[in-house]
Every structure is written in structure tokens, then in C-alpha cells.
Design a protein around this motif. Structure first.
Motif, short mmCIF file in Angstrom:
data_model
loop_
_atom_site.label_atom_id
_atom_site.label_comp_id
_atom_site.label_asym_id
_atom_site.label_seq_id
_atom_site.Cartn_x
_atom_site.Cartn_y
_atom_site.Cartn_z
N LEU A 219 0.93 -1.10 -0.02
CA LEU A 219 -0.07 -0.04 0.13
C LEU A 219 0.99 1.22 -0.07
N ALA A 220 2.21 1.21 0.48
CA ALA A 220 2.96 2.32 0.63
C ALA A 220 3.41 2.61 -0.76
N MET A 221 3.44 1.69 -1.73
CA MET A 221 3.91 1.89 -3.09
C MET A 221 2.78 2.38 -3.93
N PRO A 222 3.39 2.93 -5.04
CA PRO A 222 2.24 3.56 -5.94
C PRO A 222 1.59 2.53 -6.70
N ARG A 224 -1.76 0.52 -7.92
CA ARG A 224 -3.42 0.94 -7.85
C ARG A 224 -4.25 -0.35 -7.69
N ARG B 76 -1.20 9.70 -3.25
CA ARG B 76 -0.64 8.89 -4.35
C ARG B 76 0.65 9.59 -4.75
N LYS B 79 3.08 9.19 -2.38
CA LYS B 79 4.08 7.71 -2.25
C LYS B 79 4.99 7.57 -3.13
N ARG B 80 5.02 8.19 -4.35
CA ARG B 80 5.80 7.94 -5.42
C ARG B 80 7.15 8.55 -4.83
N TYR B 108 7.96 1.01 -9.27
CA TYR B 108 8.37 2.12 -9.42
C TYR B 108 8.85 2.82 -10.60
#
Ligand code: ATP
Ligand code: MG
Lengths: 378, 309
Positions: A219-222, A224, B76, B79-80, B108
Motif C-alpha cells: 500500500l505504501a507503494m504507488p 492501484r 498517491r 507515495k511515489r 516504481y
């Protein structure tokens, strides 16, 4: 040293188990719920002597005699006229689609031949893909042959009344003339196996991340929600196809099940069904709090699927409420699709009838899953 | 002080779980290049605050920005650019070290993935074990892997939740050297820890107790502003002495370290008087010293407890 049995220690364990069980609401609910559901399904919904089966009548003439015969068929309780037609093509389509279980054909000049004592024949075509669904109805036809015209045959013909010689009802068991149950069970089994494995595997997919703590990182990563969901179900599509290949090979070479329809259509339809089940699994997974709950929920879905879809018991034998419930389940539509394709050789137009409900089901379930997917840890 | 860019700036941040208030109106400002230490007792709300900052939890109340983006609406984007290292190891134990790093790099969208992962492995010193399952690593190595993984995408802000718990001293020192190097490059680091030596290596600290921020500043200013006086007492029999001093009300903290006793209190006069009689004894040597950070934090914790009740 010998450690003796201690009732106190035993009691400690019993107490702990009870407390844990009480906290686990879902297990508790299932223990009450499953017997209730099974009682309802087996007790009320399932009836292996289906009555009022839909029948189309293709009649070239309508006289007192033909009307009496049709009446006698209805009177057995096994037949229910849903369609009158004069076109052979339409009658065939109704049967292939599964909209009717029988087509009664009354040929031209039937009455004239009857009155001349020529012992004419009627043709009753039955969809025999599921032998269990039609066998009792077909047995009842014999009696109709004897008694239908009891009151109509007078005068010279009176001697024919009460015998089975006044006219003949020829029964034509279509799609499965020998009434081989494997023809019906084996394709059905494909649906059952896919339902069970696809749902169970994916039901664990998201709860596993929660339980192992890896969800926090994910969830901490981008990423969807849709990416996670599709990403998690994609590998199982491949596994699903491997299962299909195994089952189809067995069906063809071990059980000698006929395969009449197009292979491409088969692969396409199977894909729709696999995806429908995978979305159920992933949605259960986003609702369940842990893996045990996910397993319980999958079982909860599996139970009616197997009982109400027409796999174990003829669909048309169930009361209306159970049929409505059954029509929501993907397995119901897949069974019709796969039997129609393999045994009846249905083309795309006929198959589509059973595929669009699967697509709608998938869309609805997927949107529930996406809504329930928790994007935070709250 | 020159205008520095605030990387984290939140006001009135609050979060409850049911009745339990985990974070209570926290104001926090962290500037670019800071090494910001986040301290507090177990269950005080450190992890919860960090999760609020990176959008893993939604705040009940409060607002603020992280890297210039709204923490409520733009999580969002945040987070990136943030590297978050969770308190509990949360990479995939059933993937190998390399596969874990590969996964992160892919998520990423990193272009030169292979090269980045190779470099990270070399820097970690794990290149010869890259095909081992992450689950088979020892606790300390897992921490080091997690740290490497959360820095892989070169975030501008690192949120590290007890990154060195269970890590050996050498690795811990290497880790902090690395943190200082990154800070020099303008990367901001917010790190929670229970270790005092680590707190001392931060340039700013915040102390949280029962969900509220109760102290903030550089390590030195926290010590200076604590109002504590500390005496270091050497004695043959520290335990006997400690027992006696615990009955003295001015001696609020009495902590034995080997043969040395650290005695602190907020009322410096009263403490000095109480200790005067001991100074006479020749088996005892005592000397005033600067309070240690640990004493300061325990003081902060106790005073916030008093305020609550
Ligand atoms: N998901 C949750 N549901 C209910 N309560 C929670 C949840 N997460 C945290 N809490 C509570 O919020 C409070 C703060 O917890 P948090 O994990 O932020 O503390 P912490 O400062 O990180 O502690 P530690 O030093 O032990 O890591 C605790 O009392 C904890 O029980
Ligand atoms: Mg924590």
C-alpha cells in the motif's frame, strides 16, 4: 518423570478454545448457517423428479384428437407448453438453446390416419444431455399413449381405446441418444473443478498479504487497486487453462464425450468463466479479514454452486426461488454453455445466451471488490 | 536562521481507533535535509503518525503537507517520492532478495532496473546471496534489505520506523553514516528509534507520549531545556545506595550503571541538599554532570503522565 493428566490443564485449554471460538464470529455463524442452508437446499430446493418441463409444440393440425393428446401429456404433470410454433428451425433452436426440454411434433394428416386406423406416429424430441432430467417424463409418455384417447375413440375405433396401438409416440433422445450420464457429468465437472480451485486460490491472495504484513508495504507503494487485482488473478488464468486441458483430454479419450462445437468458442467461453470465478475469489479476498475467513467464504459460495447450478440435480426440478438463486451463479450458465457446445454443437449465437450473464456477473462482482479493496490500513 | 524548505508540515493531526486516541493533535515540521528523530514509549503513536504522513491511514482531523502535497488528497503522489520502511519486515519472504528488489524497481517504473538492483545488492553486500529467500535472512539482515529496498527509487523523503531494531553495532554505525551522507545530498529523513545513541546522531528530535508531542528540538536544546540536574555517583555498593536514594523525593530518577549511579531531579537545590550528606562519605565519589537524553525522555514521559491524570 511421568507427567500425569491434569484436569485443570485440560480445562485451561477448553476455556481458551471457547473464548477463541466466540471471538471468531464467522466460524460461529457458519456452524449454524451451513446446516440450515444444507437443510433448505436438500430439503426444499432439490428434487430429482422434475415436473412441468418446458415443451414446444409444432403442430400441423389441431383437432379434438390432437388436443386430447396434448392435454394428456400436460396432465401427467411432467410437461408444460411454453411455445407453439410451426417452424422446424425455430423448434430446433429452442431445443439447442435449452429454452425447452421437449418438442412435440404433430405431423400433417395425423387425425385422418388415426381415424382410418393406420396407427400414425407423433415425434417427441427430448433434450437428453442430462438423462436424469428427462427420464421420468419419458416414462410417463408410455401411459399417455394408452389413455389419451380413451374417451375420443368411439364406434368402430372403440376397440383401440385403452390399448397402445391407436397411435405411436416416437421418442427421439437428442444429443445423447444412449442416455450416457458421463456425457453430462464430465463437462459439468470441468465447471465444478474450475469453480472450486479458481475461487479458493484467489480468495487467499489478498488476505495472505494482510496476514503476512506485506500489505503495508504494498500500500505504501504507488500501485492501484485494479493493478493489484488483475495482477493477482492473471497467473491463475494460465492454471485454469491447464486444468481445462487435462479435463478435456480425459473427456475425449477416457470418457469418449463427443465434442461437436468450435474449439475456439470453447476456449473463449472457458476464459469468460475462469475470469468470473477469479473475480469472485479476489472479491472474497478483499472482504475477508484473514485466510481462514476467506476459505470459509469460498466454501459458502461453492456449496450452492454445486447444488443449485444443475450439476448435481436437474435445474428444472427446483422451485422457482431456487432457480432464481441458481441463475445468479456462474456455474449454472457455464454448464449450459459447455453442454450446449460439446453435446449439441451450438454456435456462437446460441452460446452467447449463456455467456452474457457471466460477463455481467463478472462486472458486478469486480466493482464490489474494487470498492471493498482497502487502500489504507484503517 | 535562513529560510529552509519544510518537507513535512502538519498541524493538528489526530487519529483514533475506536475510543483509543492514538495520535492527538500533533504538529510537526521537518525541514529539508533534516535527520529528524522520532522517539516515544511503546504504543505512543509513532508508527501511527508515520502511517498518517504517507497516506496509509486517513487522519480523523488535521491537515498538512508532505513534500508540498496535501496528505489527505495527494497521497498517491506522495507515495511515489517517499521511501517508507515498516517496523515489521514486510517484504516477501517467499521471494529471493533479488526478486524483492526487482519487484520494487518495477513497481516504481524504474528504467535502468537491472543496474539499480545490481548496485543496491553490492552496496548491501548481499550480491553473493542474492538468490537466497528473504525469509531465510537473519533479523538484522532483513532490516538491511528492507532499508535498501525502500531507498531503491531514490526518494526525497525517508520515513523509517525503527530501522535498526535488532541490527548489530557495526551495521548500525554504517547505517547512520549512510543516513548522514543522504542528508548531505538534501534527502530528508524521519526516523523513529528507541536507541539513545541514535537520538544523539539526529539533528532534531521530537518526543511523543500518549499520542501527543511533548518535546521537540535539537538533542542539546532538549537537554538544556529539560530543567533536570544530574549527579553521577561512584560507589562500591551502588544497590544499597540506590535503595536509599529512591526514598529521597528530590531524586526523581535513580539509575545504576555498573558501579555508577545517575541521580536526576528537577529541583536542583533540593537534590543537592539531599545528596550533601552522601558527599561526606569517603567510599563515595560524586560529581555533577549534564543530564543524559534518556533521563530527559523519561522525565518527559512522566510529566505527560502526570498531566493526563
Ligand atoms: N489498527 C489499529 N487498531 C487499533 N488500535 C491501534 C491500531 N494501530 C495502532 N493502534 C493503537 O494505537 C496506539 C499507537 O500505536 P503505534 O503503533 O503508533 O505506537 P508506536 O509508538 O509505534 O509503538 P512502538 O514503539 O511499540 O512501535 C497503540 O495504543 C496501539 O494499540
Ligand atoms: Mg511502532
Amino acid at each position: 518423570m511421568v507427567i500425569s493428566f491434569s484436569p485443570r490443564r485440560l480445562w485451561a485449554i477448553v476455556l481458551k478454545e471457547f473464548v477463541q471460538l466466540r471471538r471468531d464470529r464467522l466460524t460461529f455463524a457458519m456452524m449454524i448457517g451451513i446446516p440450515l442452508i444444507q437443510l433448505t437446499l436438500f430439503g426444499f430446493a432439490i428434487n430429482s423428479d422434475p415436473k412441468k418441463l418446458p415443451m414446444a409444440v409444432r403442430s400441423a393440425e389441431s383437432t379434438t384428437y390432437t388436443r386430447s393428446i396434448v392435454q394428456a401429456l400436460i396432465h401427467t404433470g411432467y410437461f408444460n407448453i411454453v411455445s407453439l410454433t410451426s417452424s422446424e428451425r425455430e423448434a430446433n433452436n429452442l431445443l439447442a438453446e435449452g429454452a425447452v426440454q421437449f418438442v412435440l411434433n404433430i405431423p400433417p394428416h395425423f387425425t385422418r390416419q388415426l381415424l382410418r386406423g393406420e396407427q400414425p406416429s407423433l415425434l417427441l424430441q427430448a433434450d437428453a444431455t442430462d438423462p436424469a432430467a428427462t427420464s421420468n417424463a419419458l416414462a410417463a409418455v408410455k401411459e399417455v399413449q394408452k389413455t389419451a384417447l380413451r374417451h375420443d375413440l368411439t364406434g368402430e375405433l372403440a376397440k383401440l381405446a385403452g390399448t397402445d396401438t391407436a397411435f405411436q409416440i416416437n421418442i427421439h433422445r437428442r444429443y445423447n441418444p444412449e442416455g450416457i450420464t458421463q456425457y453430462n457429468i464430465v463437462p459439468g465437472l470441468m465447471g465444478v473443478i474450475l469453480t472450486m480451485t479458481m475461487i479458493m486460490m484467489t480468495a487467499l491472495a489478498i488476505t495472505r498479504e494482510h496476514e503476512r504484513g506485506t500489505m503495508e508495504n504494498l500500500l505504501a507503494m504507488p500501485v492501484r487497486p485494479l493493478e493489484v487485482m488483475i495482477g493477482k488473478i492473471a497467473p491463475y488464468i494460465v492454471i485454469g487453462y491447464v486444468q481445462v486441458a487435462v479435463i478435456l483430454s480425459a473427456a475425449k479419450w477416457v470418457f469418449m464425450v463427443p465434442m461437436l462445437g468450435s474449439g475456439l468458442l470453447l476456449l473463449g467461453g472457458v476464459l469468460v468463466f475462469i475470469i468470473a470465478n477469479l473475480t469472485v475469489g479476489i472479491t472474497l479476498s478483499s472482504v475477508a479479514r484473514n485466510q481462514a475467513q476467506a476459505m470459509q467464504m469460498s466454501f459458502f459460495f461453492f456449496l450452492p454452486s454445486i447444488l443449485l447450478s444443475g450439476f448435481m440435480f436437474p435445474f428444472r426440478g427446483m422451485p422457482e426461488w431456487a432457480q432464481i438463486l441458481g441463475s445468479i451463479l456462474p456455474l449454472t450458465h457455464f454448464l449450459r454453455f459447455i453442454r450446449g457446445l460439446l453435446l449439441k454443437g451450438n454456435d456462437f449465437t446460441l452460446a452467447w445466451e449463456h455467456l452474457w450473464p457471466l460477463l455481467i456477473f463478472t462486472l458486478v462482482v469486480m466493482s464490489v471488490g474494487l470498492r471493498r479493496y482497502r487502500q489504507t490500513l484503517d | 536562521m535562513n529560510q529552509r524548505e519544510a518537507i513535512i508540515e502538519v498541524k493538528g493531526l489526530s487519529k483514533s481507533f475506536g475510543d483509543k486516541v492514538a495520535v492527538d493533535k500533533v504538529n510537526l515540521t521537518v525541514y529539508k535535509g533534516d535527520i529528524f528523530g522520532f522517539l516515544g514509549p511503546n504504543g505512543s503513536g509513532k508508527t501511527t503518525t508515520i502511517r498518517l504522513l504517507c497516506g496509509l491511514l486517513t487522519a480523523d482531523d488535521g491537515e498538512g503537507k508532505c513534500l508540498g502535497y496535501d496528505i489527505r488528497k495527494e497521497s498517491r503522489t506522495i507515495k511515489r517520492q517517499v521511501g517508507y520502511m515498516t517496523q515489521r519486515f514486510s517484504f516477501y519472504e517467499d521471494l529471493t532478495i533479488r526478486e524483492n528488489l526487482d519487484f520494487v524497481a518495477r513497481v516504481y517504473n524504474m528504467k535502468n532496473r537491472r543496474q539499480v538492483v545490481d548496485e543496491a545488492l553490492v552496496q548491501l553486500g548481499l550480491e553473493h546471496r542474492q538468490n537466497q529467500l528473504a525469509g531465510d535472512l537473519s533479523g538484522g539482515w532483513k532490516q538491511r534489505l528492507a532499508l535498501a529496498a525502500c531507498m531503491l527509487h531514490q526518494p526525497k523523503l525517508l520515513l523509517l520506523d525503527e530501522p535498526t531494531a535488532g541490527v548489530d553495532p557495526q551495521a548500525r554505525r554504517d547505517f547512520w553514516d549512510e543516513i548522514h551522507r543522504l542528508s548531505g545530498l538534501g534527502i530528508t529523513v524521519l526516523v523513529s528509534t528507541h536507541y539513545m545513541d541514535e537520538a544523539e546522531r539526529c539533528n532534531r528530535l521530537a518526543y511523543i507520549a500518549y499520542g501527543s508531542l511533548v518535546g521537540e528540538g535539537s538533542p542539546k536544546s532538549l537537554v538544556d531545556d529539560s530543567g533536570l540536574t544530574t549527579w553521577m555517583i561512584d560507589s562500591e555498593d551502588v544497590h544499597q545506595l540506590a535503595d536509599e536514594l529512591r526514598d529521597v523525593s528530590a531524586a526523581q530518577q535513580v539509575v545504576p550503571f555498573g558501579n555508577t549511579l545517575y541521580v536526576s531531579g528537577t529541583d536542583s537545590k533540593a537534590l543537592e541538599q539531599a545528596l550533601a550528606s552522601y558527599d561526606q562519605r569517603d567510599d563515595i565519589h560524586m560529581e555533577r554532570t549534564t543530564p543524559r537524553l534518556e533521563d530527559v525522555f523519561i522525565r518527559l514521559m512522566h510529566s505527560s503522565e502526570e498531566k493526563r491524570w
